[in-house]
Design a protein around this motif. Structure first.
Motif, PDB file in Angstrom:
ATOM      1  N   PRO A 198      56.689  36.467  30.317  1.00 39.15           N
ATOM      2  CA  PRO A 198      55.596  36.955  29.482  1.00 39.15           C
ATOM      3  C   PRO A 198      54.449  37.570  30.273  1.00 39.15           C
ATOM      4  CG  PRO A 198      55.436  34.584  29.727  1.00 39.15           C
ATOM      5  CD  PRO A 198      56.711  34.991  30.405  1.00 39.15           C
ATOM      6  N   GLN A 199      54.529  37.543  31.592  1.00 35.88           N
ATOM      7  CA  GLN A 199      53.461  38.096  32.421  1.00 35.88           C
ATOM      8  C   GLN A 199      53.697  39.580  32.662  1.00 35.88           C
ATOM      9  OE1 GLN A 199      53.063  36.444  36.408  1.00 35.88           O
ATOM     10  NE2 GLN A 199      50.841  36.633  36.289  1.00 35.88           N
ATOM     11  N   ALA A 200      52.616  40.338  32.742  1.00 32.64           N
ATOM     12  CA  ALA A 200      52.733  41.763  33.055  1.00 32.64           C
ATOM     13  C   ALA A 200      53.449  41.938  34.391  1.00 32.64           C
ATOM     14  CB  ALA A 200      51.360  42.410  33.101  1.00 32.64           C
ATOM     15  N   PHE A 201      54.373  42.870  34.449  1.00 35.91           N
ATOM     16  CA  PHE A 201      55.155  43.099  35.668  1.00 35.91           C
ATOM     17  C   PHE A 201      54.254  43.301  36.877  1.00 35.91           C
ATOM     18  CE2 PHE A 201      56.821  46.455  38.507  1.00 35.91           C
ATOM     19  CZ  PHE A 201      57.866  45.751  39.089  1.00 35.91           C
ATOM     20  N   TRP A 202      53.210  44.108  36.716  1.00 35.05           N
ATOM     21  CA  TRP A 202      52.361  44.460  37.853  1.00 35.05           C
ATOM     22  C   TRP A 202      51.629  43.236  38.420  1.00 35.05           C
ATOM     23  CZ3 TRP A 202      53.986  49.184  38.486  1.00 35.05           C
ATOM     24  CH2 TRP A 202      54.246  49.997  37.373  1.00 35.05           C
ATOM     25  N   LEU A 203      51.304  42.291  37.557  1.00 35.03           N
ATOM     26  CA  LEU A 203      50.521  41.130  37.968  1.00 35.03           C
ATOM     27  C   LEU A 203      51.380  39.977  38.462  1.00 35.03           C
ATOM     28  CD1 LEU A 203      47.919  41.054  35.041  1.00 35.03           C
ATOM     29  CD2 LEU A 203      47.560  41.907  37.373  1.00 35.03           C
ATOM     30  N   GLY A 224      35.298  42.843  35.468  1.00 32.98           N
ATOM     31  CA  GLY A 224      35.943  43.134  36.744  1.00 32.98           C
ATOM     32  C   GLY A 224      37.221  43.924  36.604  1.00 32.98           C
ATOM     33  N   GLY A 225      37.271  44.830  35.632  1.00 39.17           N
ATOM     34  CA  GLY A 225      38.388  45.766  35.537  1.00 39.17           C
ATOM     35  C   GLY A 225      38.060  47.056  36.269  1.00 39.17           C
ATOM     36  N   TYR A 226      38.814  48.120  35.961  1.00 44.70           N
ATOM     37  CA  TYR A 226      38.580  49.396  36.649  1.00 44.70           C
ATOM     38  C   TYR A 226      37.134  49.861  36.524  1.00 44.70           C
ATOM     39  CZ  TYR A 226      43.717  50.029  36.584  1.00 44.70           C
ATOM     40  OH  TYR A 226      45.059  49.886  36.747  1.00 44.70           O
ATOM     41  N   THR A 227      36.601  49.875  35.297  1.00 42.55           N
ATOM     42  CA  THR A 227      35.265  50.425  35.091  1.00 42.55           C
ATOM     43  C   THR A 227      34.228  49.647  35.879  1.00 42.55           C
ATOM     44  OG1 THR A 227      35.937  51.053  32.844  1.00 42.55           O
ATOM     45  CG2 THR A 227      33.598  51.157  33.362  1.00 42.55           C
ATOM     46  N   GLY A 228      34.279  48.325  35.808  1.00 38.29           N
ATOM     47  CA  GLY A 228      33.303  47.514  36.512  1.00 38.29           C
ATOM     48  C   GLY A 228      33.407  47.623  38.012  1.00 38.29           C
ATOM     49  N   LEU A 229      34.626  47.618  38.538  1.00 37.27           N
ATOM     50  CA  LEU A 229      34.800  47.690  39.996  1.00 37.27           C
ATOM     51  C   LEU A 229      34.424  49.069  40.535  1.00 37.27           C
ATOM     52  CD1 LEU A 229      38.105  45.640  40.320  1.00 37.27           C
ATOM     53  CD2 LEU A 229      35.792  44.910  40.946  1.00 37.27           C
ATOM     54  N   TRP A 230      34.790  50.134  39.803  1.00 31.16           N
ATOM     55  CA  TRP A 230      34.341  51.469  40.215  1.00 31.16           C
ATOM     56  C   TRP A 230      32.814  51.529  40.214  1.00 31.16           C
ATOM     57  CZ3 TRP A 230      36.778  54.835  42.889  1.00 31.16           C
ATOM     58  CH2 TRP A 230      38.114  55.166  42.688  1.00 31.16           C
ATOM     59  N   GLY A 245      41.060  42.393  36.849  1.00 32.71           N
ATOM     60  CA  GLY A 245      42.277  43.086  36.448  1.00 32.71           C
ATOM     61  C   GLY A 245      43.218  42.282  35.588  1.00 32.71           C
ATOM     62  N   HIS A 246      42.794  41.123  35.105  1.00 30.43           N
ATOM     63  CA  HIS A 246      43.715  40.289  34.325  1.00 30.43           C
ATOM     64  C   HIS A 246      44.045  40.906  32.973  1.00 30.43           C
ATOM     65  CE1 HIS A 246      41.387  38.461  30.929  1.00 30.43           C
ATOM     66  NE2 HIS A 246      40.396  39.008  31.597  1.00 30.43           N
ATOM     67  N   ALA A 247      43.206  41.796  32.465  1.00 29.11           N
ATOM     68  CA  ALA A 247      43.398  42.354  31.128  1.00 29.11           C
ATOM     69  C   ALA A 247      43.962  43.774  31.225  1.00 29.11           C
ATOM     70  CB  ALA A 247      42.086  42.304  30.358  1.00 29.11           C
ATOM     71  N   ALA A 248      43.355  44.732  30.547  1.00 30.58           N
ATOM     72  CA  ALA A 248      43.936  46.071  30.443  1.00 30.58           C
ATOM     73  C   ALA A 248      44.173  46.729  31.802  1.00 30.58           C
ATOM     74  CB  ALA A 248      43.045  46.962  29.584  1.00 30.58           C
ATOM     75  N   SER A 249      43.300  46.470  32.769  1.00 32.45           N
ATOM     76  CA  SER A 249      43.433  47.137  34.062  1.00 32.45           C
ATOM     77  C   SER A 249      44.681  46.696  34.815  1.00 32.45           C
ATOM     78  CB  SER A 249      42.190  46.880  34.925  1.00 32.45           C
ATOM     79  OG  SER A 249      41.049  47.486  34.349  1.00 32.45           O
ATOM     80  N   GLY A 250      45.202  45.510  34.526  1.00 32.59           N
ATOM     81  CA  GLY A 250      46.417  45.063  35.187  1.00 32.59           C
ATOM     82  C   GLY A 250      47.649  45.123  34.326  1.00 32.59           C
ATOM     83  N   ARG A 251      47.512  45.548  33.077  1.00 32.91           N
ATOM     84  CA  ARG A 251      48.641  45.488  32.146  1.00 32.91           C
ATOM     85  C   ARG A 251      49.087  46.846  31.634  1.00 32.91           C
ATOM     86  NH1 ARG A 251      47.447  40.088  28.436  1.00 32.91           N
ATOM     87  NH2 ARG A 251      46.004  39.083  29.877  1.00 32.91           N
ATOM     88  N   VAL A 302      43.587  47.908  40.972  1.00 30.63           N
ATOM     89  CA  VAL A 302      42.469  46.997  40.725  1.00 30.63           C
ATOM     90  C   VAL A 302      42.248  46.069  41.921  1.00 30.63           C
ATOM     91  CG1 VAL A 302      43.663  45.083  39.557  1.00 30.63           C
ATOM     92  CG2 VAL A 302      41.355  45.709  38.865  1.00 30.63           C
ATOM     93  N   TRP A 303      43.322  45.626  42.553  1.00 28.44           N
ATOM     94  CA  TRP A 303      43.155  44.773  43.731  1.00 28.44           C
ATOM     95  C   TRP A 303      42.563  45.560  44.895  1.00 28.44           C
ATOM     96  CZ3 TRP A 303      48.792  42.624  43.089  1.00 28.44           C
ATOM     97  CH2 TRP A 303      48.812  41.740  41.995  1.00 28.44           C
TER      98      TRP A 303
END
Length: 468
Positions: free
Chosen positions: A19-24, A49-55, A78-84, A202-203
Protein backbone atom coordinates in the motif's frame (compact mmCIF):
# COMPACT_ATOMS: atom_id res chain seq x y z
CA UNK A 1 -12.08 3.42 -22.65
CA UNK A 2 -14.93 1.30 -21.36
CA UNK A 3 -14.88 0.30 -17.72
CA UNK A 4 -15.11 -3.48 -17.34
CA UNK A 5 -16.17 -5.13 -14.12
CA UNK A 6 -13.06 -6.07 -12.14
CA UNK A 7 -12.30 -9.76 -12.50
CA UNK A 8 -10.94 -12.25 -10.00
CA UNK A 9 -7.78 -12.29 -12.10
CA UNK A 10 -7.21 -8.55 -11.70
CA UNK A 11 -7.71 -8.82 -7.95
CA UNK A 12 -5.29 -11.75 -7.79
CA UNK A 13 -2.61 -9.67 -9.51
CA UNK A 14 -3.02 -7.13 -6.71
CA UNK A 15 -2.93 -9.64 -3.87
CA UNK A 16 0.65 -8.90 -2.83
CA UNK A 17 0.75 -5.18 -3.70
CA UNK A 18 2.24 -2.90 -1.07
CA UNK A 19 0.00 0.00 0.00
CA UNK A 20 3.01 2.33 0.08
CA UNK A 21 3.88 4.58 -2.84
CA UNK A 22 6.56 2.91 -4.97
CA UNK A 23 8.84 5.95 -4.83
CA UNK A 24 8.75 6.13 -1.03
CA UNK A 25 9.41 2.43 -0.48
CA UNK A 26 13.15 2.48 -1.18
CA UNK A 27 15.81 2.11 1.50
CA UNK A 28 17.44 5.49 0.80
CA UNK A 29 14.60 7.35 2.51
CA UNK A 30 16.29 9.74 4.99
CA UNK A 31 15.79 9.64 8.72
CA UNK A 32 13.40 12.39 9.84
CA UNK A 33 14.64 15.58 11.43
CA UNK A 34 13.62 16.05 15.10
CA UNK A 35 10.26 17.63 15.86
CA UNK A 36 10.07 21.10 17.29
CA UNK A 37 10.01 20.84 21.12
CA UNK A 38 10.49 24.42 22.27
CA UNK A 39 9.61 27.97 21.35
CA UNK A 40 11.74 29.53 18.64
CA UNK A 41 11.81 32.45 16.23
CA UNK A 42 12.94 32.85 12.62
CA UNK A 43 12.94 35.28 9.73
CA UNK A 44 10.88 33.03 7.44
CA UNK A 45 8.68 30.13 8.54
CA UNK A 46 7.58 27.74 5.78
CA UNK A 47 4.59 25.52 6.56
CA UNK A 48 4.77 22.31 4.54
CA UNK A 49 7.71 20.13 3.55
CA UNK A 50 6.67 19.13 0.05
CA UNK A 51 8.00 20.52 -3.23
CA UNK A 52 6.53 24.00 -2.77
CA UNK A 53 7.77 24.43 0.78
CA UNK A 54 11.25 23.06 0.15
CA UNK A 55 11.71 25.13 -3.02
CA UNK A 56 10.59 28.20 -1.05
CA UNK A 57 13.08 27.57 1.75
CA UNK A 58 15.97 26.76 -0.58
CA UNK A 59 15.43 29.71 -2.93
CA UNK A 60 14.97 32.04 0.06
CA UNK A 61 18.42 31.06 1.33
CA UNK A 62 19.89 31.62 -2.10
CA UNK A 63 18.37 35.11 -2.20
CA UNK A 64 19.66 35.94 1.29
CA UNK A 65 21.94 33.34 2.92
CA UNK A 66 21.93 35.28 6.20
CA UNK A 67 18.22 34.85 6.91
CA UNK A 68 16.99 32.17 9.31
CA UNK A 69 14.55 29.87 7.52
CA UNK A 70 12.52 27.16 9.28
CA UNK A 71 10.40 24.48 7.56
CA UNK A 72 7.61 22.94 9.62
CA UNK A 73 6.29 19.60 8.33
CA UNK A 74 3.46 17.71 10.01
CA UNK A 75 4.79 14.27 9.00
CA UNK A 76 7.96 13.76 6.94
CA UNK A 77 9.05 15.76 3.90
CA UNK A 78 7.39 14.43 0.78
CA UNK A 79 5.09 11.98 2.53
CA UNK A 80 2.03 13.27 0.65
CA UNK A 81 1.58 14.45 -2.96
CA UNK A 82 5.26 15.26 -3.49
CA UNK A 83 6.24 11.63 -2.89
CA UNK A 84 3.22 9.92 -4.42
CA UNK A 85 2.78 11.49 -7.86
CA UNK A 86 3.69 9.97 -11.21
CA UNK A 87 6.84 12.04 -11.76
CA UNK A 88 5.59 13.92 -14.83
CA UNK A 89 7.10 17.41 -15.02
CA UNK A 90 5.36 19.82 -17.39
CA UNK A 91 6.62 23.25 -18.49
CA UNK A 92 3.06 24.57 -18.25
CA UNK A 93 1.96 26.79 -15.38
CA UNK A 94 -1.69 26.64 -16.47
CA UNK A 95 -2.46 22.90 -16.42
CA UNK A 96 -1.81 22.74 -20.12
CA UNK A 97 -2.03 25.17 -23.01
CA UNK A 98 -5.73 24.66 -23.72
CA UNK A 99 -6.73 25.47 -20.15
CA UNK A 100 -4.48 28.54 -20.17
CA UNK A 101 -5.98 29.87 -23.40
CA UNK A 102 -9.53 29.28 -22.17
CA UNK A 103 -8.97 31.22 -18.94
CA UNK A 104 -6.34 33.84 -19.82
CA UNK A 105 -6.36 34.23 -23.63
CA UNK A 106 -4.83 37.73 -23.57
CA UNK A 107 -1.93 36.65 -21.36
CA UNK A 108 -1.18 33.24 -22.81
CA UNK A 109 2.06 34.28 -24.51
CA UNK A 110 3.40 35.67 -21.23
CA UNK A 111 2.28 32.58 -19.32
CA UNK A 112 3.87 30.29 -21.90
CA UNK A 113 7.18 32.17 -21.72
CA UNK A 114 7.18 32.27 -17.92
CA UNK A 115 6.47 28.55 -17.86
CA UNK A 116 9.30 27.74 -20.25
CA UNK A 117 11.71 29.94 -18.28
CA UNK A 118 10.69 28.26 -15.03
CA UNK A 119 11.15 24.83 -16.63
CA UNK A 120 14.69 25.72 -17.71
CA UNK A 121 15.45 27.20 -14.28
CA UNK A 122 14.08 24.05 -12.63
CA UNK A 123 16.60 21.94 -14.53
CA UNK A 124 19.47 24.37 -13.86
CA UNK A 125 18.70 24.34 -10.15
CA UNK A 126 18.79 20.56 -10.08
CA UNK A 127 22.31 20.78 -11.48
CA UNK A 128 23.39 23.68 -9.24
CA UNK A 129 22.16 21.98 -6.07
CA UNK A 130 23.35 18.56 -7.27
CA UNK A 131 19.92 16.95 -6.99
CA UNK A 132 19.97 13.65 -8.85
CA UNK A 133 16.33 12.75 -9.37
CA UNK A 134 16.55 11.21 -12.83
CA UNK A 135 15.23 14.35 -14.54
CA UNK A 136 15.19 13.79 -18.30
CA UNK A 137 13.34 15.65 -21.04
CA UNK A 138 12.05 12.45 -22.58
CA UNK A 139 8.78 13.88 -23.90
CA UNK A 140 5.17 12.78 -23.55
CA UNK A 141 2.82 11.00 -25.93
CA UNK A 142 -0.89 11.83 -25.73
CA UNK A 143 -2.88 8.90 -27.14
CA UNK A 144 -6.41 8.82 -28.56
CA UNK A 145 -8.72 5.88 -27.95
CA UNK A 146 -11.81 7.11 -29.82
CA UNK A 147 -12.60 8.63 -33.19
CA UNK A 148 -13.48 12.01 -31.65
CA UNK A 149 -10.27 12.09 -29.64
CA UNK A 150 -8.29 11.34 -32.82
CA UNK A 151 -10.21 14.03 -34.71
CA UNK A 152 -9.24 16.60 -32.05
CA UNK A 153 -5.49 15.91 -32.12
CA UNK A 154 -4.60 17.85 -35.33
CA UNK A 155 -6.11 21.01 -33.82
CA UNK A 156 -4.19 20.38 -30.58
CA UNK A 157 -0.93 20.06 -32.53
CA UNK A 158 -1.65 23.25 -34.48
CA UNK A 159 -2.51 25.13 -31.29
CA UNK A 160 0.70 24.01 -29.62
CA UNK A 161 2.83 25.05 -32.58
CA UNK A 162 1.04 28.39 -32.81
CA UNK A 163 2.04 29.16 -29.23
CA UNK A 164 5.66 28.05 -29.39
CA UNK A 165 5.35 24.45 -28.23
CA UNK A 166 6.89 21.62 -30.18
CA UNK A 167 4.35 18.96 -31.10
CA UNK A 168 4.02 16.27 -33.74
CA UNK A 169 0.96 14.31 -34.85
CA UNK A 170 1.33 10.51 -34.85
CA UNK A 171 -0.83 8.32 -37.06
CA UNK A 172 -1.52 4.72 -36.09
CA UNK A 173 1.70 3.44 -37.65
CA UNK A 174 3.86 6.18 -36.15
CA UNK A 175 2.28 5.70 -32.73
CA UNK A 176 3.44 2.08 -32.72
CA UNK A 177 7.02 3.36 -32.71
CA UNK A 178 6.27 4.75 -29.21
CA UNK A 179 3.76 2.25 -27.81
CA UNK A 180 1.51 -0.50 -29.19
CA UNK A 181 -1.95 -1.02 -27.73
CA UNK A 182 -5.07 -2.27 -29.51
CA UNK A 183 -7.02 0.59 -27.88
CA UNK A 184 -5.04 3.56 -29.18
CA UNK A 185 -5.60 4.89 -32.68
CA UNK A 186 -3.33 7.92 -32.98
CA UNK A 187 -1.30 10.28 -30.83
CA UNK A 188 0.60 13.51 -30.32
CA UNK A 189 4.23 13.68 -29.25
CA UNK A 190 5.33 16.64 -27.10
CA UNK A 191 9.14 16.59 -26.67
CA UNK A 192 9.38 19.42 -24.11
CA UNK A 193 8.18 17.33 -21.20
CA UNK A 194 10.21 15.68 -18.47
CA UNK A 195 10.05 12.67 -16.20
CA UNK A 196 11.73 12.36 -12.82
CA UNK A 197 11.75 10.35 -9.61
CA UNK A 198 9.35 12.19 -7.25
CA UNK A 199 10.86 10.97 -3.99
CA UNK A 200 14.43 11.58 -5.09
CA UNK A 201 13.43 15.14 -5.98
CA UNK A 202 11.90 15.85 -2.58
CA UNK A 203 14.76 14.16 -0.72
CA UNK A 204 17.28 16.08 -2.84
CA UNK A 205 15.56 19.39 -2.10
CA UNK A 206 15.48 18.48 1.60
CA UNK A 207 19.21 17.67 1.60
CA UNK A 208 20.05 20.90 -0.24
CA UNK A 209 17.98 22.89 2.26
CA UNK A 210 19.86 21.39 5.20
CA UNK A 211 23.22 21.96 3.51
CA UNK A 212 22.36 25.63 3.00
CA UNK A 213 21.38 26.19 6.61
CA UNK A 214 17.61 25.74 6.50
CA UNK A 215 16.18 24.33 9.72
CA UNK A 216 13.62 21.55 9.24
CA UNK A 217 11.28 20.26 11.94
CA UNK A 218 9.42 17.11 10.91
CA UNK A 219 6.51 15.50 12.77
CA UNK A 220 5.58 19.06 13.73
CA UNK A 221 2.00 19.99 12.89
CA UNK A 222 1.09 23.67 12.76
CA UNK A 223 -2.30 23.87 14.44
CA UNK A 224 -2.95 27.61 14.13
CA UNK A 225 -1.56 30.83 12.70
CA UNK A 226 -1.86 34.05 14.68
CA UNK A 227 -1.62 36.93 12.21
CA UNK A 228 -1.03 39.64 14.76
CA UNK A 229 2.33 41.39 14.89
CA UNK A 230 4.56 39.45 15.29
CA UNK A 231 3.27 36.38 13.44
CA UNK A 232 3.00 33.30 15.60
CA UNK A 233 2.63 29.65 14.56
CA UNK A 234 1.28 27.21 17.11
CA UNK A 235 2.49 23.60 17.28
CA UNK A 236 1.84 20.93 19.93
CA UNK A 237 5.24 21.40 21.59
CA UNK A 238 6.22 25.00 20.98
CA UNK A 239 5.44 28.30 19.28
CA UNK A 240 7.28 29.87 16.34
CA UNK A 241 7.52 33.63 16.07
CA UNK A 242 8.30 34.68 12.51
CA UNK A 243 8.82 37.85 10.53
CA UNK A 244 7.20 36.25 7.48
CA UNK A 245 5.30 33.03 6.76
CA UNK A 246 4.95 31.02 3.54
CA UNK A 247 2.05 28.57 3.43
CA UNK A 248 2.85 25.55 1.25
CA UNK A 249 0.20 23.27 2.69
CA UNK A 250 -1.00 21.71 -0.58
CA UNK A 251 -4.36 20.03 0.06
CA UNK A 252 -4.21 20.28 3.85
CA UNK A 253 -5.88 22.92 5.99
CA UNK A 254 -4.45 26.23 4.72
CA UNK A 255 -4.53 28.04 8.13
CA UNK A 256 -6.32 31.02 6.54
CA UNK A 257 -10.13 30.92 6.68
CA UNK A 258 -10.41 32.83 3.42
CA UNK A 259 -8.92 29.84 1.58
CA UNK A 260 -11.24 27.20 3.01
CA UNK A 261 -13.36 26.95 -0.17
CA UNK A 262 -10.55 27.62 -2.65
CA UNK A 263 -9.28 24.05 -2.94
CA UNK A 264 -10.94 20.67 -3.26
CA UNK A 265 -9.26 17.44 -2.06
CA UNK A 266 -9.37 14.93 -4.92
CA UNK A 267 -8.09 11.39 -4.44
CA UNK A 268 -5.97 9.89 -7.21
CA UNK A 269 -4.69 6.30 -7.41
CA UNK A 270 -1.83 4.43 -9.07
CA UNK A 271 -0.39 0.95 -9.54
CA UNK A 272 3.15 -0.21 -10.33
CA UNK A 273 3.93 -3.54 -11.98
CA UNK A 274 6.71 -5.96 -11.24
CA UNK A 275 9.80 -5.31 -13.41
CA UNK A 276 9.22 -6.29 -17.04
CA UNK A 277 11.59 -8.28 -19.18
CA UNK A 278 12.99 -6.89 -22.42
CA UNK A 279 10.67 -9.26 -24.32
CA UNK A 280 7.64 -8.00 -22.41
CA UNK A 281 8.51 -4.38 -23.15
CA UNK A 282 9.13 -5.28 -26.80
CA UNK A 283 5.66 -6.87 -26.96
CA UNK A 284 4.08 -3.46 -26.31
CA UNK A 285 6.61 -1.55 -28.43
CA UNK A 286 7.69 0.75 -25.60
CA UNK A 287 11.39 1.22 -26.16
CA UNK A 288 11.79 4.91 -25.33
CA UNK A 289 11.72 6.66 -21.95
CA UNK A 290 8.75 8.94 -22.74
CA UNK A 291 5.64 9.22 -20.60
CA UNK A 292 2.13 8.58 -21.89
CA UNK A 293 -1.29 10.03 -21.12
CA UNK A 294 -4.58 9.37 -22.84
CA UNK A 295 -6.86 12.08 -24.18
CA UNK A 296 -9.99 11.36 -22.14
CA UNK A 297 -11.45 13.47 -19.37
CA UNK A 298 -11.03 10.45 -17.11
CA UNK A 299 -7.48 9.94 -18.23
CA UNK A 300 -4.70 7.52 -17.42
CA UNK A 301 -1.04 8.40 -17.06
CA UNK A 302 1.72 5.84 -17.42
CA UNK A 303 5.49 5.72 -17.49
CA UNK A 304 8.40 3.36 -17.02
CA UNK A 305 10.63 3.34 -13.96
CA UNK A 306 14.40 2.90 -13.97
CA UNK A 307 14.00 -0.84 -13.34
CA UNK A 308 11.47 -1.30 -16.16
CA UNK A 309 8.26 -1.35 -14.18
CA UNK A 310 5.19 0.41 -15.52
CA UNK A 311 3.41 2.97 -13.36
CA UNK A 312 -0.28 3.10 -14.32
CA UNK A 313 -2.50 5.67 -12.64
CA UNK A 314 -5.39 8.07 -12.95
CA UNK A 315 -8.92 7.60 -14.29
CA UNK A 316 -10.79 7.68 -10.98
CA UNK A 317 -10.81 11.14 -9.35
CA UNK A 318 -12.69 10.70 -6.10
CA UNK A 319 -14.14 13.42 -3.90
CA UNK A 320 -15.57 12.62 -0.45
CA UNK A 321 -18.38 14.60 1.13
CA UNK A 322 -17.23 17.37 3.43
CA UNK A 323 -13.77 17.60 1.79
CA UNK A 324 -12.57 14.69 3.90
CA UNK A 325 -8.80 14.38 4.15
CA UNK A 326 -8.17 10.95 5.68
CA UNK A 327 -5.17 8.73 5.05
CA UNK A 328 -7.27 5.54 5.00
CA UNK A 329 -9.12 6.90 1.95
CA UNK A 330 -5.90 6.66 -0.07
CA UNK A 331 -6.51 2.91 -0.15
CA UNK A 332 -9.48 2.11 -2.40
CA UNK A 333 -9.61 -1.55 -3.49
CA UNK A 334 -12.42 -0.98 -5.99
CA UNK A 335 -10.33 1.59 -7.85
CA UNK A 336 -7.20 -0.58 -7.74
CA UNK A 337 -9.15 -3.49 -9.24
CA UNK A 338 -10.62 -1.20 -11.91
CA UNK A 339 -7.16 0.12 -12.82
CA UNK A 340 -5.76 -3.42 -13.00
CA UNK A 341 -8.56 -4.49 -15.33
CA UNK A 342 -8.07 -1.43 -17.53
CA UNK A 343 -4.33 -2.14 -17.69
CA UNK A 344 -5.09 -5.65 -19.01
CA UNK A 345 -7.51 -4.19 -21.54
CA UNK A 346 -4.86 -1.74 -22.73
CA UNK A 347 -1.97 -4.22 -22.79
CA UNK A 348 -3.36 -7.75 -23.19
CA UNK A 349 0.23 -8.80 -23.97
CA UNK A 350 1.01 -8.26 -20.27
CA UNK A 351 -2.02 -10.03 -18.85
CA UNK A 352 -0.08 -12.07 -16.29
CA UNK A 353 2.14 -9.31 -14.89
CA UNK A 354 1.48 -8.72 -11.16
CA UNK A 355 1.34 -5.36 -9.41
CA UNK A 356 3.76 -4.75 -6.56
CA UNK A 357 2.45 -1.38 -5.32
CA UNK A 358 -1.03 0.17 -5.13
CA UNK A 359 -1.49 3.55 -3.46
CA UNK A 360 -3.39 6.80 -3.50
CA UNK A 361 -2.79 10.44 -2.76
CA UNK A 362 -4.74 13.68 -2.49
CA UNK A 363 -4.60 16.45 -5.10
CA UNK A 364 -5.39 20.10 -4.29
CA UNK A 365 -7.72 20.96 -7.14
CA UNK A 366 -8.92 24.50 -7.84
CA UNK A 367 -11.88 25.65 -9.93
CA UNK A 368 -9.53 26.78 -12.68
CA UNK A 369 -7.28 23.65 -12.59
CA UNK A 370 -4.07 25.57 -11.84
CA UNK A 371 -2.13 27.20 -9.04
CA UNK A 372 -3.01 30.46 -7.38
CA UNK A 373 -1.16 32.65 -4.90
CA UNK A 374 -1.69 35.63 -2.66
CA UNK A 375 -0.94 37.30 0.66
CA UNK A 376 -2.52 38.06 4.02
CA UNK A 377 -1.60 39.92 7.21
CA UNK A 378 -0.39 43.03 5.35
CA UNK A 379 1.78 40.96 2.98
CA UNK A 380 3.61 39.18 5.80
CA UNK A 381 1.95 35.84 4.94
CA UNK A 382 2.03 34.35 1.45
CA UNK A 383 0.48 31.19 0.01
CA UNK A 384 0.67 29.14 -3.19
CA UNK A 385 -1.90 26.36 -3.63
CA UNK A 386 -4.20 24.59 -6.09
CA UNK A 387 -1.67 22.93 -8.39
CA UNK A 388 -4.30 20.34 -9.46
CA UNK A 389 -2.13 17.35 -10.26
CA UNK A 390 0.15 19.01 -12.80
CA UNK A 391 2.32 20.98 -10.42
CA UNK A 392 5.71 19.30 -10.15
CA UNK A 393 7.36 22.02 -12.24
CA UNK A 394 4.95 24.77 -11.22
CA UNK A 395 5.79 24.36 -7.51
CA UNK A 396 9.11 26.06 -8.14
CA UNK A 397 7.28 28.97 -9.76
CA UNK A 398 4.90 29.11 -6.81
CA UNK A 399 7.85 29.32 -4.45
CA UNK A 400 9.38 32.21 -6.39
CA UNK A 401 6.01 33.99 -6.42
CA UNK A 402 5.64 33.69 -2.64
CA UNK A 403 9.14 35.05 -2.09
CA UNK A 404 8.44 37.95 -4.45
CA UNK A 405 5.20 38.74 -2.61
CA UNK A 406 6.85 38.60 0.80
CA UNK A 407 9.73 40.82 -0.30
CA UNK A 408 7.47 43.42 -1.88
CA UNK A 409 9.38 43.12 -5.14
CA UNK A 410 7.14 43.64 -8.18
CA UNK A 411 8.51 41.08 -10.60
CA UNK A 412 7.16 39.90 -13.92
CA UNK A 413 6.12 36.67 -12.20
CA UNK A 414 3.42 38.61 -10.35
CA UNK A 415 1.87 40.24 -13.43
CA UNK A 416 -0.48 37.50 -14.73
CA UNK A 417 -4.10 37.47 -13.62
CA UNK A 418 -3.66 33.87 -12.45
CA UNK A 419 -1.45 35.31 -9.71
CA UNK A 420 -3.24 38.62 -9.10
CA UNK A 421 -6.71 37.07 -8.73
CA UNK A 422 -7.90 34.16 -6.66
CA UNK A 423 -10.02 31.48 -8.36
CA UNK A 424 -13.76 31.33 -7.92
CA UNK A 425 -14.34 29.32 -4.71
CA UNK A 426 -16.10 26.00 -4.62
CA UNK A 427 -19.63 26.15 -3.15
CA UNK A 428 -20.28 24.89 0.39
CA UNK A 429 -21.81 21.49 1.09
CA UNK A 430 -24.05 19.86 0.05
CA UNK A 431 -23.93 21.81 -3.22
CA UNK A 432 -20.23 21.09 -3.56
CA UNK A 433 -20.63 17.31 -3.36
CA UNK A 434 -23.66 17.24 -5.67
CA UNK A 435 -21.86 19.46 -8.17
CA UNK A 436 -18.76 17.28 -8.20
CA UNK A 437 -20.80 14.10 -8.72
CA UNK A 438 -22.79 15.71 -11.55
CA UNK A 439 -19.55 16.85 -13.17
CA UNK A 440 -17.90 13.43 -12.89
CA UNK A 441 -20.92 11.76 -14.47
CA UNK A 442 -21.02 14.34 -17.26
CA UNK A 443 -17.31 13.95 -18.00
CA UNK A 444 -17.75 10.18 -18.21
CA UNK A 445 -20.61 10.63 -20.68
CA UNK A 446 -18.48 12.97 -22.79
CA UNK A 447 -15.73 10.33 -22.86
CA UNK A 448 -18.28 7.78 -24.09
CA UNK A 449 -19.71 9.81 -26.98
CA UNK A 450 -17.58 12.94 -27.41
CA UNK A 451 -20.19 15.63 -26.65
CA UNK A 452 -20.33 18.08 -23.75
CA UNK A 453 -23.74 18.30 -22.12
CA UNK A 454 -25.54 21.37 -20.81
CA UNK A 455 -24.03 21.00 -17.31
CA UNK A 456 -20.45 21.04 -18.62
CA UNK A 457 -21.17 23.91 -21.00
CA UNK A 458 -22.64 25.91 -18.11
CA UNK A 459 -19.54 25.27 -15.98
CA UNK A 460 -17.38 26.36 -18.93
CA UNK A 461 -19.22 29.67 -19.14
CA UNK A 462 -18.90 30.23 -15.39
CA UNK A 463 -15.20 29.40 -15.35
CA UNK A 464 -15.75 26.51 -12.93
CA UNK A 465 -14.53 22.96 -13.06
CA UNK A 466 -13.43 19.77 -11.39
CA UNK A 467 -10.25 17.99 -12.41
CA UNK A 468 -7.26 16.04 -11.15
Amino acid sequence: MTTPSPSDDSRERLSHASPQAFWLSRGERPEPEPRLTQDTHCDLAVVGGGYTGLWTALLAKRRDPSQDVLVLEQATCGHAASGRNGGFCSPSLTHGLANGIERWPHEIELLQRLGAENFDAFQRDLDDFQIDCGFVRSGKVTVAATAWQSDALPAAVALAQQHGEKARLLNAGQLQEYVDSPLWQSGMFSPDYALLDPAQLVWGLRRACLEHGVRIAEHTEVTALDTQNPLRLHTPYGHVTAQRVALATNVYRPLLRRLSLSILPVYDYALVTAPLTDDQLASIGWQGSHGITDAGNQFHYLRKTDDNRILWGGYDAIYHYGSSRQEHLTQRPATFAKLAQQFSQTFPQLGEVPFTHAWGGIIDSSTRFSMFAGTAAHDRVAYALGFTGLGVGATRYGAEVMLDLLSGERTERLEPAMIRRRPVPFPPEPVRYLGVQATRASLAREDSHGRRNLWLRTLDRLGLGFDS
